[in-house]
Motif scaffolding. Structure first.
Motif, PDB file in Angstrom:
ATOM      1  N   LEU A   8     -34.720 -64.530 101.630  1.00 47.78           N
ATOM      2  CA  LEU A   8     -33.581 -63.822 102.221  1.00 47.78           C
ATOM      3  C   LEU A   8     -33.360 -62.495 101.507  1.00 47.78           C
ATOM      4  O   LEU A   8     -33.171 -61.461 102.152  1.00 47.78           O
ATOM      5  N   VAL A   9     -33.408 -62.519 100.192  1.00 48.97           N
ATOM      6  CA  VAL A   9     -33.212 -61.292  99.405  1.00 48.97           C
ATOM      7  C   VAL A   9     -34.274 -60.268  99.769  1.00 48.97           C
ATOM      8  O   VAL A   9     -33.963 -59.107 100.051  1.00 48.97           O
ATOM      9  N   ASN A  10     -35.527 -60.676  99.793  1.00 46.95           N
ATOM     10  CA  ASN A  10     -36.611 -59.750 100.129  1.00 46.95           C
ATOM     11  C   ASN A  10     -36.426 -59.158 101.517  1.00 46.95           C
ATOM     12  O   ASN A  10     -36.604 -57.951 101.723  1.00 46.95           O
ATOM     13  N   GLN A  11     -36.055 -60.004 102.467  1.00 48.47           N
ATOM     14  CA  GLN A  11     -35.858 -59.558 103.849  1.00 48.47           C
ATOM     15  C   GLN A  11     -34.706 -58.552 103.939  1.00 48.47           C
ATOM     16  O   GLN A  11     -34.832 -57.505 104.582  1.00 48.47           O
ATOM     17  N   GLU A  12     -33.608 -58.861 103.292  1.00 46.56           N
ATOM     18  CA  GLU A  12     -32.436 -57.987 103.377  1.00 46.56           C
ATOM     19  C   GLU A  12     -32.620 -56.686 102.596  1.00 46.56           C
ATOM     20  O   GLU A  12     -32.147 -55.636 103.029  1.00 46.56           O
ATOM     21  N   VAL A  13     -33.315 -56.744 101.476  1.00 43.94           N
ATOM     22  CA  VAL A  13     -33.599 -55.512 100.737  1.00 43.94           C
ATOM     23  C   VAL A  13     -34.533 -54.625 101.553  1.00 43.94           C
ATOM     24  O   VAL A  13     -34.350 -53.402 101.623  1.00 43.94           O
ATOM     25  N   ALA A  14     -35.507 -55.217 102.221  1.00 45.13           N
ATOM     26  CA  ALA A  14     -36.400 -54.441 103.098  1.00 45.13           C
ATOM     27  C   ALA A  14     -35.603 -53.796 104.230  1.00 45.13           C
ATOM     28  O   ALA A  14     -35.847 -52.640 104.588  1.00 45.13           O
ATOM     29  N   ARG A  15     -34.648 -54.530 104.779  1.00 45.84           N
ATOM     30  CA  ARG A  15     -33.807 -53.972 105.846  1.00 45.84           C
ATOM     31  C   ARG A  15     -32.988 -52.801 105.316  1.00 45.84           C
ATOM     32  O   ARG A  15     -32.876 -51.751 105.968  1.00 45.84           O
ATOM     33  N   ALA A  16     -32.424 -52.952 104.110  1.00 42.21           N
ATOM     34  CA  ALA A  16     -31.643 -51.868 103.517  1.00 42.21           C
ATOM     35  C   ALA A  16     -32.519 -50.645 103.249  1.00 42.21           C
ATOM     36  O   ALA A  16     -32.097 -49.507 103.488  1.00 42.21           O
ATOM     37  N   HIS A  17     -33.749 -50.868 102.787  1.00 39.96           N
ATOM     38  CA  HIS A  17     -34.685 -49.755 102.589  1.00 39.96           C
ATOM     39  C   HIS A  17     -34.958 -49.056 103.917  1.00 39.96           C
ATOM     40  O   HIS A  17     -35.028 -47.826 103.978  1.00 39.96           O
ATOM     41  N   GLY A  18     -35.116 -49.832 104.963  1.00 39.40           N
ATOM     42  CA  GLY A  18     -35.337 -49.259 106.291  1.00 39.40           C
ATOM     43  C   GLY A  18     -34.166 -48.406 106.742  1.00 39.40           C
ATOM     44  O   GLY A  18     -34.354 -47.336 107.335  1.00 39.40           O
ATOM     45  N   LEU A  19     -32.964 -48.873 106.467  1.00 39.57           N
ATOM     46  CA  LEU A  19     -31.777 -48.093 106.818  1.00 39.57           C
ATOM     47  C   LEU A  19     -31.742 -46.779 106.041  1.00 39.57           C
ATOM     48  O   LEU A  19     -31.418 -45.732 106.596  1.00 39.57           O
ATOM     49  N   LEU A  20     -32.097 -46.838 104.774  1.00 40.83           N
ATOM     50  CA  LEU A  20     -32.137 -45.612 103.977  1.00 40.83           C
ATOM     51  C   LEU A  20     -33.200 -44.661 104.523  1.00 40.83           C
ATOM     52  O   LEU A  20     -32.953 -43.464 104.668  1.00 40.83           O
ATOM     53  N   ALA A  21     -34.362 -45.195 104.863  1.00 40.83           N
ATOM     54  CA  ALA A  21     -35.437 -44.364 105.411  1.00 40.83           C
ATOM     55  C   ALA A  21     -35.035 -43.744 106.755  1.00 40.83           C
ATOM     56  O   ALA A  21     -35.506 -42.657 107.103  1.00 40.83           O
ATOM     57  N   ALA A  22     -34.155 -44.433 107.484  1.00 40.85           N
ATOM     58  CA  ALA A  22     -33.671 -43.920 108.772  1.00 40.85           C
ATOM     59  C   ALA A  22     -32.466 -42.993 108.585  1.00 40.85           C
ATOM     60  O   ALA A  22     -31.774 -42.671 109.546  1.00 40.85           O
TER      61      ALA A  22
END
Length: 71
Positions: A8-22
């Motif tokens: 869950l942590v890995n998935q959510e951190v990846a999502r947050a990184h995606g938001l930052l990249a966007a």
């Protein structure tokens, strides 16, 4: 932290990184804070939150968050 929680942590951190990249740093910060509320020991979330706080000029907040990630 259990394997399920680490996933869950890995998935959510990846999502947050995606938001930052966007170019959505506010949403990325909210995602990190939400994750930390559920998994307070999620060091990756603390590190990313610290980076986001530094980007917006909150150096004291970034330092506190990064210090939490160390423990």
């Amino acid at each position: 932290m259990s394997v399920v929680n680490q996933s869950l942590v890995n998935q959510e951190v990846a999502r947050a990184h995606g938001l930052l990249a966007a170019n959505k740093p506010g949403e990325a910060e909210a995602a990190c804070r939400d994750l930390i509320a559920v998994e307070p020991e999620a060091a990756l979330a603390h590190v990313l939150l610290g980076h986001l706080l530094r980007l917006r000029g909150d150096l004291a907040g970034a330092a506190r968050t990064l210090e939490t990630a160390r423990h």
